[in-house]
Design a protein around this motif. Structure first.
Motif, PDB file in Angstrom:
ATOM      1  N   GLY A 268      -7.436  -5.468 -11.756  1.00  0.00           N
ATOM      2  CA  GLY A 268      -6.573  -4.455 -11.138  1.00  0.00           C
ATOM      3  C   GLY A 268      -5.208  -4.314 -11.776  1.00  0.00           C
ATOM      4  O   GLY A 268      -4.593  -3.248 -11.672  1.00  0.00           O
ATOM      5  N   CYS A 269      -4.668  -5.353 -12.427  1.00  0.00           N
ATOM      6  CA  CYS A 269      -3.304  -5.320 -12.988  1.00  0.00           C
ATOM      7  C   CYS A 269      -3.375  -5.626 -14.487  1.00  0.00           C
ATOM      8  O   CYS A 269      -3.052  -6.735 -14.928  1.00  0.00           O
ATOM      9  N   GLN A 270      -3.799  -4.634 -15.260  1.00  0.00           N
ATOM     10  CA  GLN A 270      -3.946  -4.816 -16.697  1.00  0.00           C
ATOM     11  C   GLN A 270      -2.602  -4.847 -17.432  1.00  0.00           C
ATOM     12  O   GLN A 270      -2.527  -5.360 -18.545  1.00  0.00           O
ATOM     13  N   LYS A 271      -1.542  -4.317 -16.817  1.00  0.00           N
ATOM     14  CA  LYS A 271      -0.231  -4.241 -17.462  1.00  0.00           C
ATOM     15  C   LYS A 271       0.666  -5.442 -17.137  1.00  0.00           C
ATOM     16  O   LYS A 271       1.859  -5.410 -17.451  1.00  0.00           O
TER      17      LYS A 271
ATOM     18  N   ILE B 193      -2.654 -15.354   1.066  1.00  0.00           N
ATOM     19  CA  ILE B 193      -2.447 -15.074  -0.363  1.00  0.00           C
ATOM     20  C   ILE B 193      -3.648 -14.342  -0.963  1.00  0.00           C
ATOM     21  O   ILE B 193      -3.463 -13.406  -1.758  1.00  0.00           O
ATOM     22  N   PRO B 194      -4.889 -14.657  -0.630  1.00  0.00           N
ATOM     23  CA  PRO B 194      -6.001 -13.867  -1.178  1.00  0.00           C
ATOM     24  C   PRO B 194      -5.936 -12.393  -0.783  1.00  0.00           C
ATOM     25  O   PRO B 194      -6.253 -11.509  -1.601  1.00  0.00           O
ATOM     26  N   GLN B 195      -5.507 -12.093   0.452  1.00  0.00           N
ATOM     27  CA  GLN B 195      -5.393 -10.695   0.876  1.00  0.00           C
ATOM     28  C   GLN B 195      -4.281  -9.972   0.114  1.00  0.00           C
ATOM     29  O   GLN B 195      -4.427  -8.800  -0.254  1.00  0.00           O
TER      30      GLN B 195
ATOM     31  N   GLN C  71       0.819  -1.207   0.000  1.00  0.00           N
ATOM     32  CA  GLN C  71       0.000   0.000   0.000  1.00  0.00           C
ATOM     33  C   GLN C  71       0.853   1.257   0.000  1.00  0.00           C
ATOM     34  O   GLN C  71       0.498   2.271  -0.620  1.00  0.00           O
ATOM     35  N   THR C  72       2.011   1.222   0.685  1.00  0.00           N
ATOM     36  CA  THR C  72       2.902   2.392   0.724  1.00  0.00           C
ATOM     37  C   THR C  72       3.526   2.643  -0.636  1.00  0.00           C
ATOM     38  O   THR C  72       3.597   3.795  -1.100  1.00  0.00           O
TER      39      THR C  72
ATOM     40  N   VAL D 132      -4.715  -6.665  -2.322  1.00  0.00           N
ATOM     41  CA  VAL D 132      -3.994  -5.397  -2.218  1.00  0.00           C
ATOM     42  C   VAL D 132      -3.308  -5.051  -3.532  1.00  0.00           C
ATOM     43  O   VAL D 132      -3.278  -3.874  -3.953  1.00  0.00           O
ATOM     44  N   LEU D 133      -2.737  -6.043  -4.211  1.00  0.00           N
ATOM     45  CA  LEU D 133      -2.084  -5.794  -5.497  1.00  0.00           C
ATOM     46  C   LEU D 133      -3.083  -5.286  -6.536  1.00  0.00           C
ATOM     47  O   LEU D 133      -2.800  -4.347  -7.291  1.00  0.00           O
TER      48      LEU D 133
END
Length: 720
Positions: free
Chosen positions: A504-507, A464-466, A445-446, A470-471
């Motif tokens: 969340g991570c399209q790249k 791992i799900p958490q 998060q930082t 966050v990612l």
């Protein structure tokens, strides 16, 4: 006159000696009791002492010399030891030493023979007997036991002789001490065997794939496997003292020795030849070259070969080159693990690098350095103050890296984008580790949107799900996620939410879940339809061992690669639930590296292996079909590749343990001109002499000659 007097004296003493002999005969012949034997013995001793006192020195010499010449070694002596000791002391100064001393073979006997040799020698028996007479018989004495003989020997000689066999107790003590000191179990402890693990990644030249089998402790490399050590050799007690080696003091700013091998010593003959030859003048163009031009040249060299060890070597040429090579902007990428010897990986050396070479560093690799838990804080403080532009750091193998250290790192390194925390938490109970669920989620998060690369391989993770949540929520620019060889603290597998990560991570370009205790989550039809997938994904590795071989199926593969048209590498080894239908329906058309060993595609008679090879025959550089036990499908697949001819870019082919025929191999060798390696080990359908790994143009040329094959396009093979 002396010669005439001597016989008269001898003649006068003869009656007395005859009388002494008669008394001795009477004592020996009479079967008397012990008291009579003692009295006869005392009388004989007293008479012999009186005769010796009255005898002249000349008589002693004559009688001694005659007796020695007439004695034989086989004559035993039965004279009492008290009488023999007195006679030996009286005649010792006269008898030569070389005659009375026993040979060397007699002195090396056991303790009993050595102790009794001084009192029972034949020479002492005849020092008082006349010429031609036999020694008087004496009463037979009982032999003494061995223990009394040893005590008597120590009393006579003053010390126990060193020759002879050692005592049994001493031998048993030595054996016990030796077995206790040289036992392998006492000298070393057994190490647990490491489990093999997979790890795949694209190589730097984008041609081949590196497959590393790593240990469970996460140490990179292949030379960590312990071998069977021999038991230690006992060091002798009396050894020469070792000489102390005096080391020359090192220069404070010399860092070339850490990565360069020692120079070989030049022999005297070669040095003499060099002196005798004509001296060649060295060009001075390097010294006159402007520093700005030299700096630009160094930049191009570093871009191709890397900073280390290139800058170390360039700094040895001359003072100008060294001054230019120490420019801080050239030291932007530092791999201190590959190019620094292990014995120099210390805390002081790492602090020296941070203070003197890392002011403009952007990428730092310090994995597997020997840093204590206390020194990690000092290192992070120096790193934050001396490397403000650092964007990537590799801390693999730092098992003492705690959650507080990770918090300090992400709070003070404002430009950090790439983080490698592999092989940090391998223990079951490590609550303060940096890869714990709470500390890792807070660090992610930082960093937030700055994070592009995250390595968590070879760790025991929880939650791992958490972490994936966050990612997907805070790291939209994530390009690489490595979860290889990850185990969970719970007995069940970790759940990977594919659709949430895709949103969340399209790249994302690289996803590695090799040999991990991670299972893809279940999803409904509407959720799968709404997911955008990974449109930029280039590498997917879901290879598994035998235990995890039934996790990935056709449905999971379709969900992961639903929009991955840019895929270049696919590793599905040992995924037994995959079929050829899911592979044929993939949207990727330019796969360069395909690994199918252990899949059901290579083992089913009706599999569409030929269709798979035809789909990517124009782009495949590396193909793995090891242990394919069905001959017809694999032969058809190789013929489909060979039909492309010179247009086929295939360079690496793995057919180890397969049922391929020699005709299919000939087709590949005849048409594929770009081949650089082919693995034919354990192929049952091939002749002897070719069942091995062939690498390089020379070995492939020899293979073609053995099989009687020639390339169709010789020009393309020559250019290759």
């Amino acid at each position: 006159m002396s010669e005439e007097v001597a016989p008269s004296v001898e003649d006068s003493k003869m009656p007395e000696q005859d009388g002494l002999k008669e008394k001795a005969d009477e004592c020996s012949s009479a079967p008397a009791a012990k008291d009579s034997e003692g009295s006869c013995r005392e009388a004989v001793e007293a008479k012999s002492v009186q005769l010796q006192k009255e005898q002249s020195p000349t008589d002693k010499v004559k009688s001694t010399t005659v007796d020695i010449n007439t004695l034989t070694p086989s004559t035993p002596s039965h004279t009492p030891p008290q009488l023999l000791a007195t006679e030996t002391a009286a005649t010792a100064p006269v008898i030569p030493d070389n005659i009375l001393s026993p040979p060397k073979s007699e002195t090396q006997t056991d303790e009993t023979n050595t102790a009794t040799s001084t009192s029972c020698s034949p020479a002492s028996d005849g020092q008082h007997s006349p010429v031609g007479e036999q020694p008087p018989p004496t009463p037979t004495l009982k032999p003494k036991p061995k223990q009394e003989q040893q005590e008597e020997a120590s009393a006579v000689n003053g010390s126990i002789p060193k020759s002879g066999k050692p005592l049994a107790t001493a031998l048993s003590n030595k054996k016990l001490n030796k077995s206790a000191s040289t036992s392998p179990r006492a000298s070393r402890s057994r190490k647990p065997k490491a489990l093999p693990m997979y790890e795949s990644e694209i190589s730097d030249n984008k041609v081949g794939i590196k497959l590393c089998i790593k240990k469970s402790d996460g140490v990179a490399g292949g030379d960590s496997t312990p071998s069977a050590a021999s038991p230690p050799v006992p060091v002798p007690a009396a050894s020469k003292p070792a000489r102390k080696r005096v080391r020359k003091p090192k220069q404070p700013d010399s860092d070339e020795s850490e990565c360069e091998p020692r120079k070989k010593k030049v022999s005297t003959s070669s040095a003499a030849e060099a002196v005798e030859g004509d001296a060649v003048e060295q060009s001075v163009w390097a010294e006159r070259l402007p520093a700005e031009v030299l700096f630009r040249i160094f930049e191009h060299v570093i871009e191709k070969d890397g900073c280390l060890p290139t800058l170390f070597r360039l700094g040895r040429v001359c003072s100008l080159w060294r001054r230019v090579s120490l420019t801080p902007s050239l030291w932007h990428t530092m791999d201190l693990t590959t190019w620094i010897k292990e014995k120099y990986r210390t805390e002081l050396k790492l602090k020296w690098f941070v203070d003197n070479r890392c002011s403009a560093c952007t990428e730092l690799n310090v994995s597997n350095w020997k840093i204590s838990d206390v020194s990690i804080n000092c290192f992070l403080i120096k790193l934050a103050a001396g490397c403000p532009n650092l964007t990537g750091i590799t801390l693999s193998g730092w098992k003492g890296f705690t959650s507080d250290n990770l918090t300090y790192l992400v709070d003070n390194m404002k430009k950090l984008e790439r983080l490698d925390l592999s092989s940090i938490n391998l223990e079951m109970n490590a609550s303060k580790t940096a890869v714990g669920m709470i500390s890792l989620c807070n660090a992610l998060q930082t960093i937030g949107s700055r994070l592009t690369h995250l390595h968590l391989a070879h760790n025991r993770l929880a939650g791992i799900p958490q972490i994936v949540g966050v990612l997907s929520a805070h790291c939209p620019n994530l390009e690489l996620l490595d979860l290889s060889n990850v185990t969970t603290q719970a007995t069940s597998h970790g759940v990977l939410h594919i659709e949430k990560l895709q949103h969340g991570c399209q790249k994302l370009k690289v996803l590695r879940v090799t040999n991990s205790h991670i299972t893809p989550s279940t999803a409904g039809m509407q959720e799968i339809m709404d997911s955008p997938g990974f449109p930029n994904l280039e590498e997917l590795s879901v290879a598994a061992t035998t235990d995890e071989s039934r996790i990935i199926c056709d449905d999971h593969l379709q969900r992961l690669l639903k929009s991955s048209s840019k895929l270049k590498l696919l590793d599905v080894r040992n995924c037994t639930r995959l079929t050829h239908e899911s592979l044929i329906r993939l949207p990727a058309w330019d796969i360069k590296h395909l690994y199918l060993s252990g899949c059901s595609v290579t083992r089913d008679v009706g599999s569409g292996l030929e269709l798979i090879a035809s789909k990517w025959a124009h782009s495949l550089i590396e193909l793995d079909l090891a242990w394919a036990n069905v001959q017809q499908p694999i032969d058809n697949a190789l013929r489909a590749l060979a039909e492309k001819g010179s247009e086929c870019p295939l360079a690496h082919l793995n057919l180890c343990g397969s049922s391929v025929s020699d005709e299919a191999v000939k087709e590949i060798l005849k048409n594929c001109a770009n081949m650089s390696s082919i693995n034919l080990a354990s192929c049952r359908g091939l002749p002897r002499g070719v069942k091995r790994l062939m690498q390089g143009a020379q070995q492939l040329r020899e293979l073609r000659e053995v099989l009687g094959v020639q390339l169709k396009d010789s020009r393309s093979s020559g250019s290759n």
